[in-house]
Design a protein around this motif. Sequence first.
Motif, PDB file in Angstrom:
ATOM      1  N   GLY A 238       0.794  -1.226   0.000  1.00 43.06           N
ATOM      2  CA  GLY A 238       0.000   0.000   0.000  1.00 43.06           C
ATOM      3  C   GLY A 238       0.818   1.263   0.000  1.00 43.06           C
ATOM      4  O   GLY A 238       0.272   2.350   0.123  1.00 43.06           O
TER       5      GLY A 238
ATOM      6  N   ALA C  34      -3.616  11.022   2.849  1.00 47.62           N
ATOM      7  CA  ALA C  34      -4.546  11.490   1.819  1.00 47.62           C
ATOM      8  C   ALA C  34      -4.351  10.709   0.529  1.00 47.62           C
ATOM      9  O   ALA C  34      -5.322  10.290  -0.112  1.00 47.62           O
ATOM     10  N   ALA C  36      -3.084   7.706   0.164  1.00 49.89           N
ATOM     11  CA  ALA C  36      -3.522   6.318   0.307  1.00 49.89           C
ATOM     12  C   ALA C  36      -5.048   6.247   0.343  1.00 49.89           C
ATOM     13  O   ALA C  36      -5.649   5.340  -0.229  1.00 49.89           O
ATOM     14  N   LEU C  37      -5.671   7.212   0.990  1.00 50.99           N
ATOM     15  CA  LEU C  37      -7.137   7.207   1.045  1.00 50.99           C
ATOM     16  C   LEU C  37      -7.715   7.304  -0.358  1.00 50.99           C
ATOM     17  O   LEU C  37      -8.681   6.619  -0.700  1.00 50.99           O
ATOM     18  N   SER C  38      -7.113   8.157  -1.187  1.00 55.66           N
ATOM     19  CA  SER C  38      -7.661   8.295  -2.530  1.00 55.66           C
ATOM     20  C   SER C  38      -7.402   7.040  -3.354  1.00 55.66           C
ATOM     21  O   SER C  38      -8.087   6.778  -4.322  1.00 55.66           O
ATOM     22  N   PHE C  40      -7.177   3.786  -1.942  1.00 56.73           N
ATOM     23  CA  PHE C  40      -7.892   2.629  -1.389  1.00 56.73           C
ATOM     24  C   PHE C  40      -9.080   3.054  -0.540  1.00 56.73           C
ATOM     25  O   PHE C  40      -9.126   2.754   0.651  1.00 56.73           O
ATOM     26  N   VAL C  53     -14.297   3.082  17.966  1.00 57.04           N
ATOM     27  CA  VAL C  53     -14.685   4.492  18.043  1.00 57.04           C
ATOM     28  C   VAL C  53     -14.755   4.970  19.479  1.00 57.04           C
ATOM     29  O   VAL C  53     -14.526   6.141  19.770  1.00 57.04           O
ATOM     30  N   GLY C 128      -4.267  -1.945   1.147  1.00 57.43           N
ATOM     31  CA  GLY C 128      -4.990  -0.797   1.682  1.00 57.43           C
ATOM     32  C   GLY C 128      -5.022  -0.812   3.196  1.00 57.43           C
ATOM     33  O   GLY C 128      -4.663   0.157   3.857  1.00 57.43           O
ATOM     34  N   PHE C 190      -8.129  16.420  14.049  1.00 57.60           N
ATOM     35  CA  PHE C 190      -8.130  15.904  12.684  1.00 57.60           C
ATOM     36  C   PHE C 190      -7.919  14.393  12.643  1.00 57.60           C
ATOM     37  O   PHE C 190      -8.511  13.684  11.844  1.00 57.60           O
ATOM     38  N   PHE C 192      -8.789  12.144  14.730  1.00 56.11           N
ATOM     39  CA  PHE C 192      -9.934  11.350  15.171  1.00 56.11           C
ATOM     40  C   PHE C 192     -10.882  11.022  14.017  1.00 56.11           C
ATOM     41  O   PHE C 192     -11.100   9.850  13.705  1.00 56.11           O
ATOM     42  N   PRO C 193     -11.462  12.013  13.341  1.00 51.24           N
ATOM     43  CA  PRO C 193     -12.373  11.633  12.253  1.00 51.24           C
ATOM     44  C   PRO C 193     -11.661  10.882  11.137  1.00 51.24           C
ATOM     45  O   PRO C 193     -12.229   9.974  10.543  1.00 51.24           O
ATOM     46  N   LEU C 194     -10.399  11.253  10.852  1.00 50.03           N
ATOM     47  CA  LEU C 194      -9.747  10.628   9.704  1.00 50.03           C
ATOM     48  C   LEU C 194      -9.463   9.156   9.936  1.00 50.03           C
ATOM     49  O   LEU C 194      -9.465   8.359   9.006  1.00 50.03           O
ATOM     50  N   LEU C 197     -13.429   7.481  11.952  1.00 47.26           N
ATOM     51  CA  LEU C 197     -14.800   7.712  11.498  1.00 47.26           C
ATOM     52  C   LEU C 197     -15.029   7.581  10.007  1.00 47.26           C
ATOM     53  O   LEU C 197     -16.054   8.009   9.510  1.00 47.26           O
ATOM     54  N   ILE C 198     -14.048   7.043   9.232  1.00 50.18           N
ATOM     55  CA  ILE C 198     -14.385   6.992   7.812  1.00 50.18           C
ATOM     56  C   ILE C 198     -15.336   5.844   7.550  1.00 50.18           C
ATOM     57  O   ILE C 198     -15.212   4.770   8.125  1.00 50.18           O
ATOM     58  N   LEU C 199     -16.201   6.114   6.638  1.00 53.51           N
ATOM     59  CA  LEU C 199     -17.245   5.127   6.379  1.00 53.51           C
ATOM     60  C   LEU C 199     -16.773   4.098   5.373  1.00 53.51           C
ATOM     61  O   LEU C 199     -16.219   4.451   4.368  1.00 53.51           O
TER      62      LEU C 199
ATOM     63  N   SER D  32     -20.907  10.706  10.684  1.00 57.12           N
ATOM     64  CA  SER D  32     -20.130   9.621  10.093  1.00 57.12           C
ATOM     65  C   SER D  32     -20.941   8.339   9.970  1.00 57.12           C
ATOM     66  O   SER D  32     -20.560   7.425   9.261  1.00 57.12           O
ATOM     67  N   ASN D  40     -18.389  12.280   2.863  1.00 54.24           N
ATOM     68  CA  ASN D  40     -18.125  12.020   4.275  1.00 54.24           C
ATOM     69  C   ASN D  40     -16.822  12.634   4.763  1.00 54.24           C
ATOM     70  O   ASN D  40     -16.778  13.318   5.792  1.00 54.24           O
ATOM     71  N   ALA D  44     -16.343  15.596   7.489  1.00 57.83           N
ATOM     72  CA  ALA D  44     -15.527  15.391   8.683  1.00 57.83           C
ATOM     73  C   ALA D  44     -14.447  16.457   8.763  1.00 57.83           C
ATOM     74  O   ALA D  44     -14.205  17.060   9.819  1.00 57.83           O
ATOM     75  N   ALA D  48     -13.975  19.398  11.516  1.00 58.32           N
ATOM     76  CA  ALA D  48     -12.694  19.487  12.218  1.00 58.32           C
ATOM     77  C   ALA D  48     -12.098  20.879  12.067  1.00 58.32           C
ATOM     78  O   ALA D  48     -11.508  21.428  13.009  1.00 58.32           O
ATOM     79  N   PHE D  88      -0.969  16.004  -5.158  1.00 58.36           N
ATOM     80  CA  PHE D  88      -2.049  15.322  -5.865  1.00 58.36           C
ATOM     81  C   PHE D  88      -2.008  15.540  -7.367  1.00 58.36           C
ATOM     82  O   PHE D  88      -2.627  14.799  -8.115  1.00 58.36           O
TER      83      PHE D  88
END
Lengths: 539, 401, 199, 97
Positions: A238, C34, C36-38, C40, C53, C128, C190, C192-194, C197-199, D32, D40, D44, D48, D88
């Motif tokens: 990854g 960022a 890696a998120l984009s 996977f 959580v 991922g 920042f 915490f949600p990242l 909390l990602i769905l 969330s 989402n 978030a 934040a 990016f």
Amino acid sequence: MKQTTLTGFWQESPRSGVLGWLLSTDHKRIGIMYLGCIITMFLVAVCLGLAIRLELIAPGPTIMGPQTYNATFTVHGVIMIFLFIIPSIPAAFGNLLLPIQIGARDVSFPRLNLLSWYFYISGALLAVIAIFSGGGAPDTGWTFYVPFSTQTTTNVNLAAFAAFMLGFSSILTGINFVTTIHRLRAQGMHWGRLPLFVWTLYATAWIQVLATPMLGITLVLVMLERIFGAGLFDAARGGDPILFQHLFWIYSHPAVYIMILPGMGVISEIIPTFSRKPLFGYWAMALSSLAIAFAGSLVWAHHMYASGMSDMAILIFSFLTFIVAIPSAIKIFNWISTLYKGSIQLAPPMLHALAFIFNFAIGGLGGLALGAAAADVHLHDTTFVVGHFHYTMFGGTGFAFFAALHYWLPKFTGRMYNHKIAMIAWALLFAGFNVTYMSMQAVGIQGMPRRYYDYIPDFQPLNMVATVGSWILAVGLILMFANLWRGCRSGRPVGQNPWGAATLEWQVPSPPPLENFGAEDPVVTKGPYEYQGVVADEY
Amino acid sequence: MNPLTNPTAQAVDNVLIYIFGFSLILLLGITAVTVYFVIRYRRSKCPEPTSQAHGHLGLEILWTVLPTLIVLTMFWYGWSNYLGLRQVPDNALEIKATARMWSWQFQYPDGRRESKLYVPVGTPIKVIMTSVDVLHSFFAPAFRVKRDTVPGMETYVWFTATEPGSYDIFCAEYCGTGHADMITTIEALNAEDYQQWSQPVVSAEPRGLTVLNEQGCTGCHSLDGSEGIAPSLFQLAGAERALVRGDRGEIIAIDSDYLHRAIRQPEIELVEGYDPMMPPYDEQTISEDDLQAVINYLMGTATAEPKPDARQLLEDNGCLGCHSTDGSLIVGPTFKGIGQRGVTLERDGKTVEIQVDADYLRRALLKPNEEIVQGFAPMMPAADYLSTAEIEALVEYLLTQ
Amino acid sequence: MSIEHRDDTGARFGMWLFLYTEVILFSGLFILYAVALSKFPQDYAVASHKLNVWFGGANTLVLLTSSLTIALAVSAIQMGRKKQCLTLCWVTIGLAIVFLINKFFEWSAEISHGIYPGSEQLAAMGPGVTSFFNLYYFTAGLHGLHVLIGASLIAVVAVMTAQDKVTPERYTLLENSALYWHLFDLVWIFLFPLYYLIL
Amino acid sequence: MTDDTHAPVPYRTFILIWLALLILTAITVAVSRVDLGALNVWVALGVASIKSSLVIFFFMHLRQESRLFKLGLLVMLMILAVFIGMTFLDVLYRGAM
Ligand code: HEA
Ligand code: HEA
Ligand code: CUA
Ligand SMILES: [Cu+2]
């Protein structure tokens, strides 16, 4: 040799003896300590450079094997970049001069300043230890590219940690300078009266603050990767090896402007002084420094055209690279215009400054070829790049550093070196320099890749010339340092203003006393380059 | 440099000439003006400056706008020609390249592998590259193309050779000790020669040697006894080797078993004095057959003497008294299908299941009673009186049964 | 220095500059995240669900509250309420310790599931997920390290306050430590949600 | 210098800010749980950012500081955006064009 004791801040100190230096928070003493260490590191690395050139004098192994060669250029690069050129002008001359030039008694955080020197010296020691311990001297190149740097068995962790410490030292200096320039300017020293050297230090300090941490995290990641083997940059897990290059150059490109900007500041001091004429286009010069600093953080990926990065990125980064060249061009034209109708004296500092303009123009114009996507495809990672960065770093910043030594050492030691010898040394340096690196650029255009300890016979003639050039360079360097050393110890005493310059440091005694200005804080009433009525002291 | 007629080189050269040309003019201009000023306004002649000008807005604008225009043309020219380097002509021949420390391997559409890049003159070639270890870079100066090879990613370059000849390929991304030696060539052949080259050749060269060259082993190992970054592969059979395994050192005599390990899992044992940098070669990279050929070659069995006849050996040594070749059961397991089957073994009092492979067969021949096939008695005599070459021949033969 | 030279605004400004460097330091990890998120998005959602959580949420509350207490401590010293100020400092440190203990339990749980950088089990979960946890550990680890430093800093300043070296007239040290502390609250805001909390 | 210290912020302000932060935390957690697709992450991050502005302006006293401080922060954020955004340019367009 006749030895006489130095006066001023050399003597005045709350503590005496060695501790008076090691625990001193006086910006001048810290500056001198930096200067000593930096020149020492420079001499070490320069000898490694000589060894590299000896190896390259002919194809095939000549004086060392491949592994030694790889370690040699890595250590040469790491020392030159992190221990010599980045701290050279800002940490040494910045510390010596910045407070005096803005009419302050010290920097904003004197103790932090000392701490930053300790970080520097610890980083230097660690770097030296890294060469002789563990798996041997690091062999990654100063760029630490993954995945090689995470796989090699040499002592990369320690070297990376050393560079991390040096980065921290650089950050602290940056914080100190930004705060000092904002808070401690003397009465009347408004922004329009700052010497250009201060402006460039200001721009540099912002880069140090905002870009260096990226190097920190990058190196930390390399270390973590080596320790945990997590696969941060391993595609199968990854990661993305190219992303490492982004992180690395996000710092390391702006870092080249950390190197050059203070050098440009030095030149902007010297040229007006020896032309006895105000710097042409003061505001253009000041603002172009900020422009270089800002635009310089937008172009990092021009080191990665061949990396497999997307073409969209190449389009944008190539475009921005050309934009950065413009403020540099502005500077060149303004320096030359300053000469126009001046009264030009070719003293040693001025000679070095003129050499700077010539060398930097060659280096910078070579940078344009590298910035163009198609041309860089051929030139990338050849010795042309090596030529380019020696032209900018050595020919540029290095010569600016020599210029600064010749210009300001008399101020801080109160003694003058021999001008004739200085000029001979200058001529040797200038000639040797161009012979060496012009040949390297040429052989690079022919296609010789860099970091090659061995090469095909076609490349032999120019490599030979380059090696011979490095010997001329060597003679010049030895002569120059010997002359300066003798001058500092036993040269003729000088008054407070031997060059007839107009910035504040020339209005205090040579060497300056502790706290720089007597009891009265200075009040500034005119710009830094107004020479009417300023007379040079005889020496 | 000779003027080059191939399309990629021309695209790059035009940009180089444009930028260097402009740069030269600028440099000469700047230098000339500087020198002129320095001489004209020297202090001995002009003791006081004749101007105190602080600047000139018009000039500042002039030398902001002019350089901007100049560099924008450079940018645009550089970019548009770069696009030419990326847009591969439709009829290009696609060749896959794999870079590893410190050799190149090129694979042709028909599966043929080479360590040099043979191309026909006049046909655009697209080289699709990847790396199996660290970054490398494919650099062919004569064609002015360069691209890194990245593990886990594919990159490409394209070029067309317009003249037959041999052109260098350098590795331009630093990759460790052998970086400077990671050199190979593009062999541009005219149509006739290429045709001839692409005929499958029945080479007189032993298969093992072919594999050594194809896989780039010779990038690190010499075959003539000269030691470099890796031990030479000259006259290995029976030679003494000081090995380091973990922290322990030991001395062994080289045999095929060891060679097998040294190639499949080089990290296990190191030859003393060398760095652990030899990459492991798994079966995807070198098939078991090829590996056997390499080992045979290195042990000298392939070239030194004619290969022993395995069938004859089986008969001469009485193996067939116990083992059948037709699937029937005599005293020991049959040889029929032995190369493909799995066996259940009792080893150290434990039961293990393994797939038959050369390694196992060698053990079975030389130390038959350490592992016993389930359901049989420990009665096979060790075949350690056979020469290595003979053992290898047997193993090879059995694997194909 | 012999000359008494004091510039509180300068000191605060210096502190802010230092905080910028910390932000950039963390941004390196956020860039990796960022990207890696984009690459996977699915895997990241899956991996995120493996984090608890409640641990993360509880730690968010703890940090927010500690930010409050240290901010109050600054007001307290400004108003000359030394006792209150000290209490608030110690409460802040207490909360820091709660945070770290919480983290310890969270990590032990993960590690006992075989999820840690370089583990085989993690590698088996695909690129991922691996990259998610690698970054999670390194980011949260670096953050935890800073929490430790921040708490120690506050402890030192609290002691100095007790000794009257930090006074209502001269409290920049406390203010700067508070700034440092707030920053790591910010980073966590920042983080915490990242990560959780990602769905 | 006159701008060296600023007036103490009353406890009440801080407590109100703290409550706001708690509420915002609850909101992010709640949001969330709803699937908004790619949105989402942005929601978030938006929340934040609001939370962090509260911390910066109130807890960290930025409201009371001079323009220099605010400008500095702006510069830093701009550079940060450049670093992340321009990376990016590569990552998003690999394989395209
Ligand atoms: C002091 C250090 C320094 C400086 C100032 C510069 C300045 C510049 N550099 Fe350089 N560079 C390095 C140090 C430096 N560089 C290093 C160390 C590397 C290699 C790192 C590694 O891989 O190890 C490198 C590599 C490097 C590359 C990557 C090459 C590759 O690996 O493929 C590129 C590509 O764009 C580049 C471009 C430029 C440009 C456009 C400038 C511009 O800023 C130059 C601007 C100057 C001028 C333009 C000349 C002066 C102006 C005139 C004479 C007036 C006329 C001008 C015009 C009309 C435009 N540099
Ligand atoms: C400021 C920076 C700086 C300076 C001044 C130099 C100076 C020199 N450098 Fe270096 N160089 C780098 C920075 C610098 N270098 C970097 C960053 C790299 C890239 C590394 C990498 O790829 O990772 C590099 C790489 C590099 C290479 C490329 C290696 C390769 O790619 O294979 C070469 C090759 O010739 C080289 C040569 C030299 C030479 C001959 C000098 C000469 O200028 C040296 C001149 C001096 C002398 C010839 C000796 C003088 C002798 C004395 C003064 C003795 C006095 C001593 C005592 C009294 C004890 N350098
Ligand atoms: Cu492969 Cu360099
Ligand atoms: Cu650059």
